[in-house]
Design a protein around this motif. Structure first.
Motif, PDB file in Angstrom:
ATOM      1  N   THR A  83       0.799  -1.219   0.000  1.00 21.26           N
ATOM      2  CA  THR A  83       0.000   0.000   0.000  1.00 21.26           C
ATOM      3  C   THR A  83       0.838   1.278   0.000  1.00 21.26           C
ATOM      4  OG1 THR A  83      -1.655  -1.209   1.284  1.00 21.26           O
ATOM      5  CG2 THR A  83      -1.891   1.163   1.200  1.00 21.26           C
ATOM      6  N   PHE A  84       1.989   1.243   0.664  1.00 23.29           N
ATOM      7  CA  PHE A  84       2.791   2.447   0.876  1.00 23.29           C
ATOM      8  C   PHE A  84       4.165   2.305   0.237  1.00 23.29           C
ATOM      9  CE2 PHE A  84      -0.029   2.005   4.615  1.00 23.29           C
ATOM     10  CZ  PHE A  84      -0.848   3.085   4.357  1.00 23.29           C
ATOM     11  N   THR A  85       4.777   3.447  -0.072  1.00 25.69           N
ATOM     12  CA  THR A  85       6.120   3.441  -0.640  1.00 25.69           C
ATOM     13  C   THR A  85       7.001   4.427   0.123  1.00 25.69           C
ATOM     14  OG1 THR A  85       5.507   5.136  -2.262  1.00 25.69           O
ATOM     15  CG2 THR A  85       5.349   2.866  -2.979  1.00 25.69           C
ATOM     16  N   LEU A  86       8.294   4.151   0.085  1.00 27.01           N
ATOM     17  CA  LEU A  86       9.283   5.091   0.571  1.00 27.01           C
ATOM     18  C   LEU A  86       9.760   5.888  -0.625  1.00 27.01           C
ATOM     19  CD1 LEU A  86      11.523   2.853   2.879  1.00 27.01           C
ATOM     20  CD2 LEU A  86       9.810   4.522   3.598  1.00 27.01           C
ATOM     21  N   LYS A  87       9.881   7.194  -0.464  1.00 23.16           N
ATOM     22  CA  LYS A  87      10.411   7.997  -1.553  1.00 23.16           C
ATOM     23  C   LYS A  87      11.003   9.283  -1.003  1.00 23.16           C
ATOM     24  CE  LYS A  87       7.482   9.880  -4.516  1.00 23.16           C
ATOM     25  NZ  LYS A  87       6.363  10.090  -5.441  1.00 23.16           N
ATOM     26  N   VAL A  88      11.709   9.990  -1.851  1.00 25.75           N
ATOM     27  CA  VAL A  88      12.262  11.289  -1.493  1.00 25.75           C
ATOM     28  C   VAL A  88      11.546  12.333  -2.349  1.00 25.75           C
ATOM     29  CG1 VAL A  88      14.313  12.742  -1.447  1.00 25.75           C
ATOM     30  CG2 VAL A  88      14.502  10.304  -0.877  1.00 25.75           C
ATOM     31  N   LEU A  89      10.856  13.247  -1.679  1.00 24.31           N
ATOM     32  CA  LEU A  89      10.202  14.344  -2.392  1.00 24.31           C
ATOM     33  C   LEU A  89      11.271  15.356  -2.767  1.00 24.31           C
ATOM     34  CD1 LEU A  89       7.100  14.949  -0.065  1.00 24.31           C
ATOM     35  CD2 LEU A  89       7.215  13.547  -2.134  1.00 24.31           C
ATOM     36  N   PRO A  90      11.210  15.898  -3.976  1.00 25.42           N
ATOM     37  CA  PRO A  90      12.216  16.885  -4.372  1.00 25.42           C
ATOM     38  C   PRO A  90      12.036  18.196  -3.603  1.00 25.42           C
ATOM     39  CG  PRO A  90      10.508  16.704  -6.040  1.00 25.42           C
ATOM     40  CD  PRO A  90      10.223  15.639  -5.015  1.00 25.42           C
ATOM     41  N   ALA A  91      13.067  19.034  -3.647  1.00 30.99           N
ATOM     42  CA  ALA A  91      12.955  20.372  -3.064  1.00 30.99           C
ATOM     43  C   ALA A  91      11.711  21.037  -3.654  1.00 30.99           C
ATOM     44  CB  ALA A  91      14.215  21.176  -3.373  1.00 30.99           C
ATOM     45  N   PHE A  92      11.087  21.914  -2.881  1.00 39.10           N
ATOM     46  CA  PHE A  92       9.806  22.502  -3.273  1.00 39.10           C
ATOM     47  C   PHE A  92       9.830  24.003  -3.024  1.00 39.10           C
ATOM     48  CE2 PHE A  92       5.200  23.267  -2.109  1.00 39.10           C
ATOM     49  CZ  PHE A  92       4.694  23.091  -3.386  1.00 39.10           C
TER      50      PHE A  92
END
Length: 153
Positions: A83-92
């Motif tokens: 159901t869930f994932t690990l990720k890195v959100l980019p700078a915003f």
């Protein structure tokens, strides 16, 4: 108001296609699940729940990408979930304003932010984020949400 930029952010998240008129089933439930998975797997939580809207235009039936994310400490541990994932959100890059009160009135806060961007001649990126700093489902007037509207460079 001023333009700000958040750095990259490691998260555990749930992603789906939805519309504003079909968000109801995700409220409260996905946040609880994210906190539980983080606790059960030993992930270190570093901030409040984020709702990230990519392509939402404010109309109730327009489909868009929704990401419900919980900031965590970066991890290299093997981990997986259906159901869930690990990720890195980019700078915003964004402008923001805090909204105290019921979420049904968030449109007013968005209107103020968008008006400011138009006055400054800035263009929106198509991504908006809501950080749920304080939730009070018994007294929604006490909700505290930071609304971030993405800005193009």
């Amino acid at each position: 108001m001023k333009i700000e930029q958040s750095p990259e952010l490691s998260v555990i998240c749930f992603e789906t296609q939805t519309s504003l008129s079909t968000l109801g089933p995700f409220v409260r439930h996905k946040a609880r699940e994210l906190y539980k998975v983080a606790a059960d797997t030993g992930l270190e939580v570093l901030g409040p729940i984020y709702w990230i809207y990519q392509g939402a235009d404010g109309l109730p039936d327009t489909p868009f990408q929704l990401t419900i994310a919980l900031p965590i400490a970066p991890t290299s541990s093997p981990w997986q979930s259906e159901t869930f994932t690990l990720k890195v959100l980019p700078a915003f890059r964004y402008v923001s304003q805090r909204h105290q009160g019921p979420w049904e009135l968030l449109g007013q806060t968005y209107g103020e932010l968008i008006g400011y961007l138009q006055q400054q001649g800035l263009q929106m990126s198509g991504e908006n984020r809501e950080l749920y700093l304080r939730m009070n489902f018994e007294q929604p007037a006490h909700h505290l949400t930071e609304v971030q509207v993405g800005v193009l460079p």
